[in-house]
Design a protein around this motif. Sequence first.
Motif, PDB file in Angstrom:
ATOM      1  N   UNK A 262       0.844  -1.198   0.000  1.00 26.15           N
ATOM      2  CA  UNK A 262       0.000   0.000   0.000  1.00 26.15           C
ATOM      3  C   UNK A 262       0.878   1.246   0.000  1.00 26.15           C
ATOM      4  N   UNK A 263       1.930   1.226   0.806  1.00 30.40           N
ATOM      5  CA  UNK A 263       2.856   2.366   0.833  1.00 30.40           C
ATOM      6  C   UNK A 263       3.559   2.522  -0.508  1.00 30.40           C
ATOM      7  N   UNK A 264       3.996   1.416  -1.078  1.00 31.66           N
ATOM      8  CA  UNK A 264       4.634   1.477  -2.397  1.00 31.66           C
ATOM      9  C   UNK A 264       3.717   2.121  -3.422  1.00 31.66           C
ATOM     10  N   UNK A 265       2.447   1.728  -3.413  1.00 32.67           N
ATOM     11  CA  UNK A 265       1.486   2.285  -4.366  1.00 32.67           C
ATOM     12  C   UNK A 265       1.262   3.773  -4.117  1.00 32.67           C
ATOM     13  N   UNK A 266       1.269   4.191  -2.858  1.00 27.91           N
ATOM     14  CA  UNK A 266       1.077   5.607  -2.543  1.00 27.91           C
ATOM     15  C   UNK A 266       2.258   6.444  -3.033  1.00 27.91           C
ATOM     16  N   UNK A 267       3.456   5.974  -2.804  1.00 30.40           N
ATOM     17  CA  UNK A 267       4.636   6.712  -3.257  1.00 30.40           C
ATOM     18  C   UNK A 267       4.626   6.816  -4.783  1.00 30.40           C
ATOM     19  N   UNK A 268       4.237   5.739  -5.428  1.00 27.87           N
ATOM     20  CA  UNK A 268       4.129   5.766  -6.891  1.00 27.87           C
ATOM     21  C   UNK A 268       3.071   6.770  -7.333  1.00 27.87           C
ATOM     22  N   UNK A 269       1.943   6.814  -6.606  1.00 22.04           N
ATOM     23  CA  UNK A 269       0.876   7.739  -6.954  1.00 22.04           C
ATOM     24  C   UNK A 269       1.294   9.193  -6.740  1.00 22.04           C
ATOM     25  N   UNK A 270       2.104   9.450  -5.734  1.00 18.43           N
ATOM     26  CA  UNK A 270       2.608  10.811  -5.525  1.00 18.43           C
ATOM     27  C   UNK A 270       3.395  11.263  -6.753  1.00 18.43           C
ATOM     28  N   UNK A 271       4.247  10.397  -7.246  1.00 11.93           N
ATOM     29  CA  UNK A 271       5.011  10.757  -8.449  1.00 11.93           C
ATOM     30  C   UNK A 271       4.072  10.988  -9.631  1.00 11.93           C
ATOM     31  N   UNK A 272       3.060  10.135  -9.767  1.00 11.01           N
ATOM     32  CA  UNK A 272       2.116  10.253 -10.880  1.00 11.01           C
ATOM     33  C   UNK A 272       1.329  11.560 -10.802  1.00 11.01           C
ATOM     34  N   UNK A 273       0.751  11.841  -9.635  1.00 14.10           N
ATOM     35  CA  UNK A 273      -0.082  13.035  -9.480  1.00 14.10           C
ATOM     36  C   UNK A 273       0.738  14.299  -9.696  1.00 14.10           C
ATOM     37  N   UNK A 274       1.929  14.338  -9.127  1.00 12.05           N
ATOM     38  CA  UNK A 274       2.746  15.553  -9.254  1.00 12.05           C
ATOM     39  C   UNK A 274       3.137  15.810 -10.698  1.00 12.05           C
ATOM     40  N   UNK A 275       3.409  14.754 -11.453  1.00 11.31           N
ATOM     41  CA  UNK A 275       3.777  14.933 -12.865  1.00 11.31           C
ATOM     42  C   UNK A 275       2.562  15.291 -13.705  1.00 11.31           C
ATOM     43  N   UNK A 276       1.448  14.602 -13.502  1.00 11.56           N
ATOM     44  CA  UNK A 276       0.274  14.831 -14.335  1.00 11.56           C
ATOM     45  C   UNK A 276      -0.330  16.213 -14.114  1.00 11.56           C
ATOM     46  N   UNK A 277      -0.403  16.652 -12.845  1.00 15.10           N
ATOM     47  CA  UNK A 277      -1.082  17.900 -12.532  1.00 15.10           C
ATOM     48  C   UNK A 277      -0.134  19.064 -12.259  1.00 15.10           C
ATOM     49  N   UNK A 278       1.163  18.801 -12.321  1.00 16.25           N
ATOM     50  CA  UNK A 278       2.138  19.871 -12.201  1.00 16.25           C
ATOM     51  C   UNK A 278       2.185  20.536 -10.850  1.00 16.25           C
ATOM     52  N   UNK A 279       1.987  19.760  -9.783  1.00 18.70           N
ATOM     53  CA  UNK A 279       1.992  20.370  -8.451  1.00 18.70           C
ATOM     54  C   UNK A 279       2.635  19.436  -7.436  1.00 18.70           C
ATOM     55  N   UNK A 280       2.982  20.011  -6.291  1.00 13.92           N
ATOM     56  CA  UNK A 280       3.504  19.212  -5.197  1.00 13.92           C
ATOM     57  C   UNK A 280       2.374  18.485  -4.489  1.00 13.92           C
TER      58      UNK A 280
END
Length: 357
Positions: A262-280
Amino acid sequence: MLLSCALTTAAQTKDFVKGADVSGLTEQERRGQTFRDTTGRDRDCLELLKNDYQLSAIRLRVWVNPRNGSCDKHELLAMARRVKALGMDLMVDFHYSDWWADPGKQLIPKDWMGHSFEEMRQDLHDHTVDVLSLLKENGITPRWVQVGNETSNGLLWNVIVNEQGWEVTDSLGRTTITHSMGHIKTEPQQYAGFIRTGYNAVKEVFPDALVIVHLDRGHIQALYDYNLDILVKYGGKFDMVGMSLYPYWARRNHQELKADDIITDCIRNIRHVSEKYGCDVMIVETGYEVDERHPETMEEGRRLLARVIREARNETNGRCRGVFYWEPQCRPGHYKLGAFDSKGAPTAIMDGFIEGR
């Protein structure tokens, strides 16, 4: 890349924050609860979090007109003064409800019921400006402001609740919506409109505050794509995305899942969201189980928290700006995912804040 954040990355301060939501602390202190360090010495809870565990920020929720006054704007101000006195940063979490707002309910404040969409937008605007102006008049400047709490399913919609105010579910775990002004499935444009209104209201009072949209289940990428795409499509504005990360609750009905995955997926999602939406991104809520009968449970919580902080800091291309623990000071008999024991002292879980650097 789908850029949507209203504030450019260059304008954001690039330190990494460790913090905690301690919104229930005032009520605990009213009940006479005290706190101590691991040596048994009595301590102020906020001072203990800062000096012993390197926390530099505090998150505080605010309700509109709570029945008992808990977490209203006056209690927020009193707590914010203590936060400022310690030199800590402040995050304000608007629930836009008279009580708990979360993915299962976003209860419309009693005084807003019966209003049209435009009237309710004005209600939301006025409440946001009123609360933040009270802080400003008292020399307090929040660094971050959440416009809504876990708005995964939208803002301002009611469900059938019991006498205690908790949602009532059927045999399949479903709730029944009774009033809706901004549910994401039925009124996506109005949901985005509420977020945009909140954003603009924050900037009226504190132009430099970072405005956060907060969703739950940070490990589920599809949820974030769905919700944030709707906000972008219909003009919602935000500077940062906040995530909740709770391996314990994610596994409640899915025991086949592992906390580390679950943590691995969250860290991956942080990278995805920040790249897709251009925000921290920031993990604005996390927590791990306290079980005083089984010390190994707290040791596992320590390991997981340390891992979350370490990877959020080092494995998100610099886009995760911090990790907040939700109500670590809670007694385990009141909330099982705090991080203190029944005597008001930190458990091993809190060491994760130090080890995660």
